[in-house]
Motif scaffolding. Structure first.
Motif, PDB file in Angstrom:
ATOM      1  N   ILE A 183       0.836  -1.199   0.000  1.00 19.17           N
ATOM      2  CA  ILE A 183       0.000   0.000   0.000  1.00 19.17           C
ATOM      3  C   ILE A 183       0.873   1.252   0.000  1.00 19.17           C
ATOM      4  O   ILE A 183       0.620   2.218  -0.725  1.00 19.17           O
ATOM      5  CB  ILE A 183      -0.943  -0.009   1.217  1.00 19.17           C
ATOM      6  N   CYS A 184       1.909   1.229   0.825  1.00 21.70           N
ATOM      7  CA  CYS A 184       2.833   2.357   0.884  1.00 21.70           C
ATOM      8  C   CYS A 184       3.531   2.550  -0.454  1.00 21.70           C
ATOM      9  O   CYS A 184       3.654   3.679  -0.958  1.00 21.70           O
ATOM     10  CB  CYS A 184       3.844   2.122   1.995  1.00 21.70           C
ATOM     11  N   ASP A 185       3.999   1.469  -1.049  1.00 20.98           N
ATOM     12  CA  ASP A 185       4.678   1.549  -2.330  1.00 20.98           C
ATOM     13  C   ASP A 185       3.771   2.112  -3.422  1.00 20.98           C
ATOM     14  O   ASP A 185       4.245   2.751  -4.374  1.00 20.98           O
ATOM     15  CB  ASP A 185       5.187   0.169  -2.763  1.00 20.98           C
ATOM     16  N   ALA A 186       2.454   1.882  -3.280  1.00 15.42           N
ATOM     17  CA  ALA A 186       1.490   2.384  -4.269  1.00 15.42           C
ATOM     18  C   ALA A 186       1.175   3.866  -4.064  1.00 15.42           C
ATOM     19  O   ALA A 186       0.546   4.492  -4.922  1.00 15.42           O
ATOM     20  CB  ALA A 186       0.200   1.567  -4.197  1.00 15.42           C
ATOM     21  N   GLY A 187       1.618   4.426  -2.923  1.00 11.79           N
ATOM     22  CA  GLY A 187       1.377   5.847  -2.673  1.00 11.79           C
ATOM     23  C   GLY A 187       0.501   6.136  -1.475  1.00 11.79           C
ATOM     24  O   GLY A 187       0.137   7.292  -1.232  1.00 11.79           O
ATOM     25  N   GLY A 188       0.146   5.099  -0.712  1.00 14.21           N
ATOM     26  CA  GLY A 188      -0.669   5.302   0.481  1.00 14.21           C
ATOM     27  C   GLY A 188       0.186   5.668   1.676  1.00 14.21           C
ATOM     28  O   GLY A 188       1.409   5.517   1.659  1.00 14.21           O
ATOM     29  N   THR A 189      -0.465   6.154   2.713  1.00 16.25           N
ATOM     30  CA  THR A 189       0.207   6.491   3.964  1.00 16.25           C
ATOM     31  C   THR A 189      -0.317   5.577   5.066  1.00 16.25           C
ATOM     32  O   THR A 189      -1.518   5.322   5.142  1.00 16.25           O
ATOM     33  CB  THR A 189      -0.040   7.962   4.353  1.00 16.25           C
ATOM     34  N   ILE A 190       0.584   5.094   5.906  1.00 16.19           N
ATOM     35  CA  ILE A 190       0.224   4.200   6.996  1.00 16.19           C
ATOM     36  C   ILE A 190       0.290   4.984   8.298  1.00 16.19           C
ATOM     37  O   ILE A 190       1.329   5.573   8.621  1.00 16.19           O
ATOM     38  CB  ILE A 190       1.178   2.987   7.066  1.00 16.19           C
ATOM     39  N   ILE A 191      -0.821   5.004   9.030  1.00 18.03           N
ATOM     40  CA  ILE A 191      -0.911   5.767  10.267  1.00 18.03           C
ATOM     41  C   ILE A 191      -1.445   4.874  11.391  1.00 18.03           C
ATOM     42  O   ILE A 191      -1.719   3.694  11.174  1.00 18.03           O
ATOM     43  CB  ILE A 191      -1.816   7.006  10.101  1.00 18.03           C
ATOM     44  N   SER A 192      -1.605   5.442  12.577  1.00 18.94           N
ATOM     45  CA  SER A 192      -2.133   4.705  13.730  1.00 18.94           C
ATOM     46  C   SER A 192      -3.519   5.219  14.090  1.00 18.94           C
ATOM     47  O   SER A 192      -3.969   6.257  13.585  1.00 18.94           O
ATOM     48  CB  SER A 192      -1.202   4.875  14.933  1.00 18.94           C
ATOM     49  N   VAL A 193      -4.182   4.507  14.997  1.00 17.92           N
ATOM     50  CA  VAL A 193      -5.479   4.973  15.486  1.00 17.92           C
ATOM     51  C   VAL A 193      -5.327   6.336  16.155  1.00 17.92           C
ATOM     52  O   VAL A 193      -6.175   7.218  16.004  1.00 17.92           O
ATOM     53  CB  VAL A 193      -6.089   3.951  16.479  1.00 17.92           C
ATOM     54  N   GLY A 194      -4.223   6.521  16.891  1.00 15.99           N
ATOM     55  CA  GLY A 194      -3.982   7.812  17.523  1.00 15.99           C
ATOM     56  C   GLY A 194      -3.837   8.924  16.503  1.00 15.99           C
ATOM     57  O   GLY A 194      -4.352  10.039  16.697  1.00 15.99           O
ATOM     58  N   ASP A 195      -3.142   8.652  15.399  1.00 15.04           N
ATOM     59  CA  ASP A 195      -3.023   9.631  14.324  1.00 15.04           C
ATOM     60  C   ASP A 195      -4.391   9.989  13.765  1.00 15.04           C
ATOM     61  O   ASP A 195      -4.687  11.149  13.485  1.00 15.04           O
ATOM     62  CB  ASP A 195      -2.151   9.079  13.193  1.00 15.04           C
ATOM     63  N   PHE A 196      -5.228   8.957  13.567  1.00 11.43           N
ATOM     64  CA  PHE A 196      -6.572   9.173  13.018  1.00 11.43           C
ATOM     65  C   PHE A 196      -7.386  10.072  13.935  1.00 11.43           C
ATOM     66  O   PHE A 196      -8.073  10.993  13.480  1.00 11.43           O
ATOM     67  CB  PHE A 196      -7.274   7.830  12.822  1.00 11.43           C
ATOM     68  N   ARG A 197      -7.290   9.832  15.233  1.00 10.22           N
ATOM     69  CA  ARG A 197      -8.029  10.673  16.163  1.00 10.22           C
ATOM     70  C   ARG A 197      -7.536  12.118  16.104  1.00 10.22           C
ATOM     71  O   ARG A 197      -8.335  13.055  16.178  1.00 10.22           O
ATOM     72  CB  ARG A 197      -7.897  10.149  17.606  1.00 10.22           C
ATOM     73  N   ARG A 198      -6.236  12.311  15.943  1.00  6.89           N
ATOM     74  CA  ARG A 198      -5.693  13.660  15.849  1.00  6.89           C
ATOM     75  C   ARG A 198      -6.154  14.382  14.584  1.00  6.89           C
ATOM     76  O   ARG A 198      -6.284  15.606  14.565  1.00  6.89           O
ATOM     77  CB  ARG A 198      -4.160  13.617  15.929  1.00  6.89           C
ATOM     78  N   VAL A 199      -6.402  13.615  13.513  1.00  5.03           N
ATOM     79  CA  VAL A 199      -6.952  14.217  12.300  1.00  5.03           C
ATOM     80  C   VAL A 199      -8.356  14.746  12.568  1.00  5.03           C
ATOM     81  O   VAL A 199      -8.725  15.832  12.126  1.00  5.03           O
ATOM     82  CB  VAL A 199      -6.980  13.190  11.150  1.00  5.03           C
ATOM     83  N   LEU A 200      -9.131  13.971  13.322  1.00  2.00           N
ATOM     84  CA  LEU A 200     -10.509  14.370  13.614  1.00  2.00           C
ATOM     85  C   LEU A 200     -10.589  15.501  14.628  1.00  2.00           C
ATOM     86  O   LEU A 200     -11.474  16.351  14.558  1.00  2.00           O
ATOM     87  CB  LEU A 200     -11.296  13.161  14.157  1.00  2.00           C
ATOM     88  N   TYR A 201      -9.661  15.488  15.587  1.00  2.00           N
ATOM     89  CA  TYR A 201      -9.693  16.470  16.678  1.00  2.00           C
ATOM     90  C   TYR A 201      -8.333  17.146  16.827  1.00  2.00           C
ATOM     91  O   TYR A 201      -7.686  17.022  17.858  1.00  2.00           O
ATOM     92  CB  TYR A 201     -10.066  15.785  17.997  1.00  2.00           C
TER      93      TYR A 201
END
Length: 202
Positions: free
Chosen positions: A167-185
């Motif tokens: 997925i990363c090689d295709a151009g995606g970014t790998i994050i954590s649940v904590g990162d996801f929460r920081r995106v929302l808040y």
């Protein structure tokens, strides 16, 4: 999420038969399921979230189901193996697939485009199958893709790692649940963006 129009959370294969495989890797699958549930809870707590559930089924649908149509289908089909908090609800969409690629033979792309979605966050199962196929296809179609690495797993640690790397090689970014929460808040976080992703696109 954020503004209710740019982001979507896509929950792939969060069904009991995908999470409980009856082998030595079940503990890792269960941990990923717990984190996927947390991500879903975070998304549901925002204003007007865009959430789509991708279910594995031998009776695929040509479009994303919503409202009464979705609820009637879930009732008729015995909830498709969904349990607890993973059961689609309220304004959440439901798409049934039998092909690993959720963008084939349905309206998922147009559904996301109509909602103004430019960026997606992906959790679910299995990393090296449906999650990878979804991520790679979404990238090809111009979406920015983030996969929540501690909220996805495959049938072995090596296949999970291979899926994330692909997925990363295709151009995606790998994050954590904590990162996801920081995106929302972001206002509740010292660091509003992904912190040291496991992999990052070149």
């Amino acid at each position: 999420m954020g503004d209710g129009s740019r982001y979507a959370l896509i929950v792939v294969g969060a069904q009991d038969f995908c999470i409980s495989r009856g082998n030595s890797y079940d503990a890792e699958l269960q941990t990923a399921a717990e984190n996927a549930s947390k991500a879903l809870e975070h998304a549901r707590s925002t204003n007007d979230p865009c959430i789509v559930h991708i279910a594995i089924s031998n009776t695929p649908t040509s479009g994303v189901l919503n409202g009464c149509e979705r609820d009637a289908f879930l009732s008729k089909s015995g909830s498709l193996g969904y349990k607890g908090g993973f059961i689609p609800t309220l304004g959440e969409g439901l798409l049934l697939i039998e092909n690993w690629n959720p963008f084939i033979d349905n309206d998922l792309e147009s559904y996301l485009n109509k909602k103004g979605i430019q960026e997606i966050y992906v959790v679910g199962f299995h990393t090296s199958c449906c999650v990878q196929e979804l991520a790679e296809s979404a990238i090809e179609k111009g979406f920015k893709v983030n996969v929540v690495e501690d909220a996805t797993a495959s049938v072995s640690a090596s296949r999970t790692a291979d899926g994330l790397k692909n997925i990363c090689d295709a151009g995606g970014t790998i994050i954590s649940v904590g990162d996801f929460r920081r995106v929302l808040y972001p206002e509740n976080s010292i660091c509003p963006g992904p912190s040291n992703p496991l992999f990052a696109p070149n």
